[in-house]
Design an enzyme around this catalytic site. Structure first.
Site, short mmCIF file in Angstrom:
data_model
loop_
_atom_site.label_atom_id
_atom_site.label_comp_id
_atom_site.label_asym_id
_atom_site.label_seq_id
_atom_site.Cartn_x
_atom_site.Cartn_y
_atom_site.Cartn_z
N THR A 40 0.83 -1.21 0.00
CA THR A 40 0.00 0.00 0.00
C THR A 40 0.87 1.26 0.00
OG1 THR A 40 -1.71 -1.17 1.21
CG2 THR A 40 -1.82 1.22 1.27
N HIS A 43 2.13 1.85 -3.43
CA HIS A 43 1.11 2.48 -4.29
C HIS A 43 1.09 3.99 -4.05
CE1 HIS A 43 -0.78 -1.12 -5.92
NE2 HIS A 43 -0.83 -1.65 -4.71
N HIS A 63 1.54 2.31 7.99
CA HIS A 63 0.61 1.78 8.99
C HIS A 63 1.14 0.55 9.72
CE1 HIS A 63 -0.24 -0.16 5.12
NE2 HIS A 63 -0.49 -1.24 5.83
N ILE A 175 2.92 -12.12 2.86
CA ILE A 175 1.74 -12.71 3.50
C ILE A 175 1.65 -14.20 3.20
CG2 ILE A 175 -0.79 -12.61 3.66
CD1 ILE A 175 -0.60 -9.60 3.30
N ILE A 264 -5.50 -9.24 -3.94
CA ILE A 264 -6.37 -8.27 -4.63
C ILE A 264 -6.00 -8.26 -6.11
CG2 ILE A 264 -7.06 -5.86 -4.75
CD1 ILE A 264 -6.32 -5.70 -1.73
N TYR A 288 -10.98 -9.92 4.34
CA TYR A 288 -10.57 -8.53 4.42
C TYR A 288 -10.00 -8.21 5.81
CZ TYR A 288 -10.49 -3.50 4.20
OH TYR A 288 -10.06 -2.20 4.25
#
Ligand code: NAD
Ligand code: ZN
Length: 347
Positions: A40, A43, A63, A175, A264, A288
């Protein structure tokens, strides 16, 4: 304080001095020790279409982090100064249908740390006390930094009973790598992992995969025959977002098998033939985020009882080397990448 800031609607990030955040009555002020870089963040750094539609600069990004409690709001109790903590990055409203039903990951009003409000790539961050997660002593700082993606892996991997089951994991990104270790920890039988990156496949092997293969070179059918698997995988965990991987997975499942989808997909998706799902009686479930806070409980207790995901951490950088961290992620031969924010010399 220092912070990595997306300053405008264009590629790049900049390390700047910004004002210290001030905790509200229900917040905890955390001194950040370490952060980890997520897809993320890449991105946002690259400023792709998703980022342009989602991010409102100027904003502090990031995060995935751990740190120590540096202060608490007037209404907060139960934390002590210097306590080691991480935090759930999805801030939820507590009022909507899903929040009230205990499904906070589906909150209609979710605010993402480092996505919708200032994030963790900074010396200090303010987080609602309900999102702060105390880190048990047995979990070291590096692992505490990656509890967010370990939570995605945990949530997906524990979705179905894996005891004695044959499991296919497509995608050995960080992951998928951590899911491999979890599947092993909870008692799966055969674990087959696919990726197209040999560096990442090697880490999946270290984390417990029976076979870690590039499906372009070794067909899944060949590996299944080697493992004496006659009917197909019982459980599939899709962690690549690659359409080809999902199609391979659907084609390799046992009739009545179960699939969890975390990856995703990009925009160039090849359509699924629903007959394959219907006539095989497959269960397909989207996953999610993390369950709040059951996933956090499960992953920390697994870490306390022998789950070892440490090989997933492959790179360390200091804050002033942040560009190297993003370059390593772009290059792809990496697992999790840690950025150290501490200023003390014994780091
Ligand atoms: P990642 O991009 O680092 O890993 C994806 C891996 O898939 C890469 O190693 C890539 O080489 C591999 N891959 C590409 N094509 C493949 C193919 N045909 N077959 C097998 N593997 C292939 O991502 P990550 O950080 O490990 O996250 C995994 C996925 O989960 C990503 O798609 C990410 O966007 C998604 N994600 C979803 C959630 C959620 O809440 N649903 C949360 C976090 C991440
Ligand atoms: Zn809500």
């Amino acid at each position: 304080m220092r912070a990595l800031v997306k300053t405008g609607a264009e590629p790049g990030l900049s390390l700047q001095d910004v004002a210290d955040p001030v905790p509200g009555p229900n917040d905890v002020l955390i001194e950040v020790s370490k952060t980890a870089v997520c897809g993320t963040d890449l991105h946002i750094e690259r400023w792709d279409e998703w980022a342009a539609n989602t991010i409102s600069p100027p904003m502090v990004v990031g995060h995935e982090f751990m740190g120590t409690v540096a202060g608490t709001g007037s209404e907060v109790s139960g934390f002590s100064s210097g306590q080691r903590v991480s935090a759930e990055g999805h801030i939820t409203c507590g009022q909507c249908r899903n929040c009230r039903a205990g499904r906070r990951r589906f909150c209609a009003n979710t605010v993402g740390i480092g996505v919708n409000q200032d994030g963790a790539f900074a010396d200090l961050i303010v987080v609602p006390a309900t999102n702060v997660f105390p880190v048990p002593d047995e979990i070291d700082d590096d692992i505490a930094t990656i509890l967010d993606p370990l939570g995605n892996a945990t949530h997906t991997t524990l979705e179905y009973d894996l005891v004695g089951e044959d499991v296919l994991i497509t995608g050995a990104g960080p992951i998928g790598m951590m899911s491999t270790a979890i599947a092993r920890h909870v008692g799966a039988r055969n674990i087959v992992v696919t990726d197209i990156n040999p560096y990442r496949l090697a880490i999946a092997s270290r984390l417990g995969a029976d076979r870690a293969i590039d499906p372009r070179q070794t067909p899944l059918s060949e590996v299944m025959a080697e493992l004496n698997m006659t009917e197909g995988f019982d459980v599939g965990l899709e962690m690549s977002g690659a359409t080809a991987a999902l199609h391979e997975m659907i084609g390799s499942m046992i009739t009545g098998g179960k699939i969890a989808l975390l990856g995703i997909p990009s925009t160039d998706q090849a359509p699924i033939d629903w007959n394959d799902i219907i006539f095989k009686g497959l269960t397909v479930k989207g996953i999610y985020g993390r369950k709040m806070f059951e996933t956090w409980y499960k992953m920390t207790t697994m870490l306390q009882t022998g789950l070892d995901v440490s090989p997933v951490i492959t790179h360390h950088y200091r804050v002033d080397e942040y560009q190297g961290a993003f370059e390593s992620l772009k290059a792809g031969d990496c697992g999790k990448i840690i950025i150290d924010w501490r200023t003390d010399p014994d780091m």
